[in-house]
Design a protein around this motif. Structure first.
Motif, PDB file in Angstrom:
ATOM      1  N   LEU A  65      -2.885  12.193  15.876  1.00 58.45           N
ATOM      2  CA  LEU A  65      -2.831  12.360  14.543  1.00 58.45           C
ATOM      3  C   LEU A  65      -3.378  11.339  13.774  1.00 58.45           C
ATOM      4  O   LEU A  65      -3.122   9.848  14.044  1.00 58.45           O
ATOM      5  CB  LEU A  65      -1.418  12.654  13.865  1.00 58.45           C
ATOM      6  N   SER A  66      -4.172  11.460  12.976  1.00 62.94           N
ATOM      7  CA  SER A  66      -5.036  10.580  11.923  1.00 62.94           C
ATOM      8  C   SER A  66      -4.705  10.669  10.429  1.00 62.94           C
ATOM      9  O   SER A  66      -4.779  11.655  10.070  1.00 62.94           O
ATOM     10  CB  SER A  66      -6.405  10.803  12.229  1.00 62.94           C
ATOM     11  N   TYR A  67      -4.580   9.702   9.809  1.00 67.88           N
ATOM     12  CA  TYR A  67      -3.930   9.522   8.536  1.00 67.88           C
ATOM     13  C   TYR A  67      -4.858   8.678   7.822  1.00 67.88           C
ATOM     14  O   TYR A  67      -4.941   7.393   8.146  1.00 67.88           O
ATOM     15  CB  TYR A  67      -2.546   9.185   8.237  1.00 67.88           C
ATOM     16  N   ASN A  68      -5.334   8.939   6.482  1.00 65.36           N
ATOM     17  CA  ASN A  68      -5.960   8.132   5.779  1.00 65.36           C
ATOM     18  C   ASN A  68      -4.839   7.610   4.685  1.00 65.36           C
ATOM     19  O   ASN A  68      -4.507   7.983   3.857  1.00 65.36           O
ATOM     20  CB  ASN A  68      -7.109   9.057   5.021  1.00 65.36           C
ATOM     21  N   ILE A  69      -4.687   6.252   5.062  1.00 63.02           N
ATOM     22  CA  ILE A  69      -3.791   5.495   4.022  1.00 63.02           C
ATOM     23  C   ILE A  69      -4.197   4.496   3.200  1.00 63.02           C
ATOM     24  O   ILE A  69      -3.763   4.052   2.233  1.00 63.02           O
ATOM     25  CB  ILE A  69      -2.663   4.854   5.192  1.00 63.02           C
ATOM     26  N   ASP A  70      -5.636   4.385   3.290  1.00 61.33           N
ATOM     27  CA  ASP A  70      -6.634   3.580   2.411  1.00 61.33           C
ATOM     28  C   ASP A  70      -6.002   2.227   2.069  1.00 61.33           C
ATOM     29  O   ASP A  70      -6.074   1.738   0.804  1.00 61.33           O
ATOM     30  CB  ASP A  70      -6.638   4.455   1.017  1.00 61.33           C
ATOM     31  N   GLY A  71      -5.271   1.377   2.898  1.00 61.72           N
ATOM     32  CA  GLY A  71      -4.966   0.296   2.800  1.00 61.72           C
ATOM     33  C   GLY A  71      -3.749   0.175   1.902  1.00 61.72           C
ATOM     34  O   GLY A  71      -3.694  -1.212   1.497  1.00 61.72           O
ATOM     35  N   LYS A  72      -3.000   0.952   1.672  1.00 60.44           N
ATOM     36  CA  LYS A  72      -1.883   1.183   0.559  1.00 60.44           C
ATOM     37  C   LYS A  72      -0.614   0.447   1.223  1.00 60.44           C
ATOM     38  O   LYS A  72      -0.129   0.225   0.321  1.00 60.44           O
ATOM     39  CB  LYS A  72      -1.567   2.650   0.338  1.00 60.44           C
ATOM     40  N   TYR A  73      -0.605   0.195   2.560  1.00 59.15           N
ATOM     41  CA  TYR A  73       0.779  -0.052   3.171  1.00 59.15           C
ATOM     42  C   TYR A  73       0.665  -1.434   3.836  1.00 59.15           C
ATOM     43  O   TYR A  73      -0.307  -1.717   4.348  1.00 59.15           O
ATOM     44  CB  TYR A  73       1.125   1.015   3.931  1.00 59.15           C
ATOM     45  N   ALA A  74       1.543  -2.016   3.977  1.00 63.62           N
ATOM     46  CA  ALA A  74       1.967  -3.345   4.623  1.00 63.62           C
ATOM     47  C   ALA A  74       2.305  -3.166   6.346  1.00 63.62           C
ATOM     48  O   ALA A  74       1.977  -3.902   6.824  1.00 63.62           O
ATOM     49  CB  ALA A  74       2.879  -4.437   3.929  1.00 63.62           C
TER      50      ALA A  74
END
Length: 395
Positions: free
Chosen positions: A306-315
């Motif tokens: 499963l691939s998710y685009n999280i766009d650098g939003k999380y630590a």
């Protein structure tokens, strides 16, 4: 920094206290929950009193919900803000719905806030009725819909306006005439919607032992009771013995199971294999590891990616992973977590009969997160029913 004794799910002693505090970092602390204030959760453990900052708490578990069949056999009232009330009785008069819950004074709800009322009998339950309503393909409407059962067991629906509900029956205006239907023939009243759904309170969700679910706006606990503010009641007092669990929303946390992956790859060893599921194991059962059931998570099977685009939003990512208890045999898989195609953790071997393992991954600047379940060293997919539960993306 606060001191806690961290106990990975399933490893505490058999005589440990029954209450559990789950943190957003996927750790669990056993003890007796003494109080919940605006700032912290106070817990009495074998090592003494501990205080956990409320912002670090994801969930409190005080008891198991009651028998599922009993809950589903009660009347169920669903409101626009997401509440589900397992009711001992319901009645409607002059636009106000009175709902009686076990151990709680009757709630009075404006009918405009109600989404649906399900009325099972001894031969049906709420889930049966909902499935039958789905089969009728009832279109969304500004009119109310009454769903009744005929003598031959077939379900029928009519549109109009509900006027009254009491122990004897339901009064429904149909074709400009008020008509009375015996209560034992009515299975549901679906309320027409004339306004956008109400936003659920942002505090979290309280689950009662009778299966009722109450989104809450504010919540505290003293030595006797929970004091809760909801959309339905500004001041609701619940004896702590009525409450099964409390979950807490946080602006710094996103539940991975609520996200839809933008790329999915999955197949079995020799064929199509099991499809991944949200909120269930791959076999369709509740997520359960080491006899502990989890309300949120992903059911995965080898091979799944499963691939998710999280766009650098999380630590960081925090979760628990293991083989679901429903796996009858086998169960030997690898969990891999990648960020922008680079490994974020050492491949984690998951085997049937072992307790779940904590997953921690640093996500700083990661734009694409990939969760992958691969065949284990046995090179087989038999029993590879992997659960990834309490999976949280933390800012």
């Amino acid at each position: 920094m606060y001191w806690v004794t961290i106990i990975i799910a399933g490893l505490w002693a058999a005589d440990a206290p029954s209450h559990r505090v789950d943190t957003i970092e996927a750790t669990s602390i056993r003890g007796t929950i003494a109080a919940v204030t605006a700032d912290q959760v106070e817990l009495q453990t074998k090592e003494g009193k501990q205080s956990i900052p409320r912002g670090e708490v994801a969930r409190l578990t005080l008891a198991a919900p009651g028998d599922a069949q009993t809950r589903l056999s009660q009347a169920m009232v669903m409101t626009l803000d997401g509440a589900e009330l397992a009711a001992q009785s319901v009645s409607l008069d002059q636009g106000k719905l009175a709902v009686s819950l076990a151990g709680v004074s009757s709630l009075e709800i404006p009918i405009a806030q109600v989404k649906a009322i399900y009325l099972p009998d001894a031969k049906s339950c709420v889930e049966d009725i909902r499935a039958k309503c789905d089969e009728l393909k009832i279109a969304a409407s500004t009119q109310d819909v009454l769903v009744a059962v005929k003598k031959d067991g077939a379900y029928v629906s009519v549109q109009g306006a509900v006027k009254a509900i009491d122990a004897g029956g339901v009064t429904f205006n149909w074709k400009e005439s008020d008509r009375r239907s015996a209560r034992d023939t009515v299975r549901a009243v679906l309320l027409g919607q004339t306004a956008p759904p109400a936003a659920a309170p942002r505090g979290g969700m309280l689950v009662m032992c009778n299966g009722s679910r109450l989104p809450w706006a504010s919540l505290t606990l003293d030595d006797k009771a929970f004091h809760v503010e909801t959309s339905l009641a500004k001041a609701l007092t619940l004896d702590r013995g009525l409450v099964a669990s409390v979950s807490f929303n946080s602006d710094k946390v996103t539940d991975l199971a609520e996200l839809v992956p933008d790329a999915v790859e999955q197949h079995g060893l020799l064929g199509e294999g099991f499809k991944y599921r949200r909120g269930q194991s791959v076999s369709g059962t509740p997520l359960c590891m080491n006899k502990q059931t989890y309300s949120s998570g992903l059911g995965l099977h080898s091979y799944t990616s499963l691939s998710y685009n999280i766009d650098g939003k999380y630590a960081r990512l925090a979760a628990l992973a293991g083989i679901d208890d429903a796996a009858a045999a086998g169960g030997d898989a690898l969990l891999v977590v990648l960020g922008d195609d680079k490994p974020l953790i050492q491949p984690m071997r998951l085997r049937r009969g072992q307790p779940p393992q904590v997953v921690h991954a640093q996500l700083k600047d990661v734009k694409r997160l990939m969760i992958r379940v691969e065949f284990g060293p046995d090179k087989l997919d038999v029993g590879d029913h992997v659960d990834l539960v309490a999976a949280r993306l933390i800012r």
